[in-house]
Design an enzyme around this catalytic site. Structure first.
Site, PDB file in Angstrom:
ATOM      1  N   ASP A 124       0.817  -1.213   0.000  1.00  0.00           N
ATOM      2  CA  ASP A 124       0.000   0.000   0.000  1.00  0.00           C
ATOM      3  C   ASP A 124       0.849   1.261   0.000  1.00  0.00           C
ATOM      4  OD1 ASP A 124      -2.434  -1.324  -0.014  1.00  0.00           O
ATOM      5  OD2 ASP A 124      -2.555  -1.420   2.171  1.00  0.00           O
ATOM      6  N   TYR A 177     -12.096  -1.735  -4.954  1.00  0.00           N
ATOM      7  CA  TYR A 177     -12.632  -0.418  -4.612  1.00  0.00           C
ATOM      8  C   TYR A 177     -13.607   0.051  -5.693  1.00  0.00           C
ATOM      9  CZ  TYR A 177      -9.192   0.409  -0.874  1.00  0.00           C
ATOM     10  OH  TYR A 177      -8.461   0.349   0.283  1.00  0.00           O
TER      11      TYR A 177
END
Length: 466
Positions: free
Chosen positions: A149, A409
């Site tokens: 990330d 997402y």
């Protein structure tokens, strides 16, 4: 009138055929323009009839002191953007697929970038497709770490919507492992977050200038929304949060004008954990956000932000259709709307967009088809009502991504037509290569258009084994 130059405004006054030449400085002309825009029609403005004392004005050549007639000025549309009614339609249809790694055999400048967390933001004349890249392309030799990330190589990039995010097509805006962007009608505002987990920094760029920063307030991965911020009348609102992914993480909103933070907004209400909000305008007065709680519940925290008072409140959505992943069975959480229920640990950013109509409002949401995995994506809608108190189920409106395809997402955005705004939802479809190979994403886009039923789902068409 341009504030950067000195303008000559020639006024033909009908009483006595008087001709005045006024040499108005840049600052005065800009103030006159702004003041008239606030008080009158944006396209045709009639100035009030006032006496003009030419003899006492140092920058006015008086030809005849008897002039007292009114005048009409034709001005262009105001520069700042405002939310408008949505374009007509009753269903979403498949609009576009951006699947960069279908071109993965390309090398050099034509190679697709390795990206994640894509989102789209639109200005009056164009939309941009944003993402966070690992500063690597496929094919290439830098796959290690592309599933992380946060690292020192990640950057916020963009291409014009419809372009493939390749090395040569992409604009690199700033170093960032979390990002947002929006257009105020005049210029782009770009947001990037990077730095160590314990002391991350928000950076703001307005056009080509780096303009402001905001420091970590909880020293635990300061981050932003991974979708577009929202602008009205030159003010742009950005959601941020800072705190544990498995505990307390209280969000704030930053009010930004021309790239500089002018106010912090501290929401009240159910504030324990709010992150990765997808936000939009319910009206010219209210921004609403559907957010992620990664710690306590599978319900979405729902924010209402009043842009007139700059106040915000958060409560959980009350619907029995739970929108996070993982989640329990719909309707299984008992008790009042604020009950967390079980299976609240973990989560995913969700799509949300408004359909503003003259007599009602539609709120469109997306969620994965799987209750436990990031697979598939379905569309839901609810007209009118209050997400804080309505316990009814949301109405399913079609499958955008089947259970066989990745659905990670999702986010909302609006395309600006000439007289109305087109609501859309985008879906991140991740190619999960694990830690041994590249890890990147495609983007599917569905928009409001026409009537009937949503007809077809999206596939990436990518085989990572090739």
């Amino acid at each position: 009138m341009l504030p950067s130059t000195i303008q000559t405004l020639t006024l033909f006054l009908t009483s006595g055929g008087v001709l005045l030449s006024l040499y108005v400085s840049a600052s005065l002309s800009y103030l006159l323009y702004s003041d008239i825009l606030l008080k009158f029609s944006p396209t045709e403005i009639t100035a009030p009839k006032v006496p003009l004392d030419c003899a006492n004005a140092s920058n006015v050549q008086a030809v005849n002191r008897s002039a007292t007639k009114g005048m009409t000025l034709l001005l262009s549309e105001p520069e700042w953007t405002y939310p408008r009614l949505s374009c007509q339609g009753s269903t979403f249809q498949k609009a576009l697929l951006i699947s960069p790694h279908r071109f993965g055999e390309s090398r050099g400048n034509s190679a697709p970038l390795i990206i994640r967390e894509p989102f789209i933001a639109c200005g009056p004349k164009e939309c941009k497709h944003f993402a966070l890249t690992h500063y690597a392309a496929q094919p290439g030799g830098y796959y290690n770490g592309t599933r992380e990330d946060r690292n020192k190589l990640r950057h916020l990039i963009s291409v014009k919507l419809g372009k493939i995010p390749t090395v040569e097509n992409s604009i690199f805006h700033m170093a960032a492992w979390s990002g947002s962007a929006c257009h105020d009608g005049r210029e782009w505002t770009y947001i990037g977050v990077d730095g160590p987990d314990s002391n991350a920094l928000i950076k703001i760029k307005y056009g080509e200038a780096y303009t402001d920063t905001y420091h970590s307030y909880a020293n635990n991965i300061l981050r932003t929304q991974e979708s577009a911020c929202n602008c009205i009348g030159g003010d742009c609102y950005l959601m941020i949060t800072d705190g544990s992914a498995s505990g307390i993480s209280k969000c704030r909103f930053l009010k930004i004008r021309e790239g500089r933070i002018i106010k912090e907004i501290f929401p009240t209400g159910r504030v324990e954990h709010t992150e990765e909000c997808t936000c939009g305008f319910a009206s010219n007065k209210t921004i609403e956000c559907a957010c992620r709680d990664n710690s306590y519940t599978a319900k979405r925290p729902f924010v209402k932000l009043n842009v007139e008072t700059d106040t915000a409140e958060i409560r959980l959505m009350c619907t029995e259709t739970y929108l996070d992943t993982p989640r329990p069975d719909d309707g299984s959480i008992t008790g009042p709307c604020e009950s967390n229920g079980d299976k609240g640990r973990g989560g995913i950013k969700g799509g949300f967009v408004h359909q503003r109509m003259a007599s009602k409002i539609g709120r469109w949401y997306s969620r994965t088809m799987s209750k436990t995995e990031r697979m598939g994506m379905e569309l839901y809608v609810k007209y009118d009502g209050d997400p804080w108190t309505d316990s009814d189920a949301l109405a399913p409106s079609g499958v955008m991504v089947s259970m066989k395809e990745p659905g990670w997402y999702s986010f909302g955005f609006e395309i600006k037509d000439k007289k109305c705004d087109v609501p859309c939802i985008g879906i991140e479809m991740v190619h999960d290569g694990g830690k041994k190979t590249w890890h990147s994403a495609a983007t599917a886009i569905y928009c409001l258009m026409g009537s009937g039923q949503l007809l077809w789902d999206t596939v990436t068409g990518v085989d990572m084994a090739l």
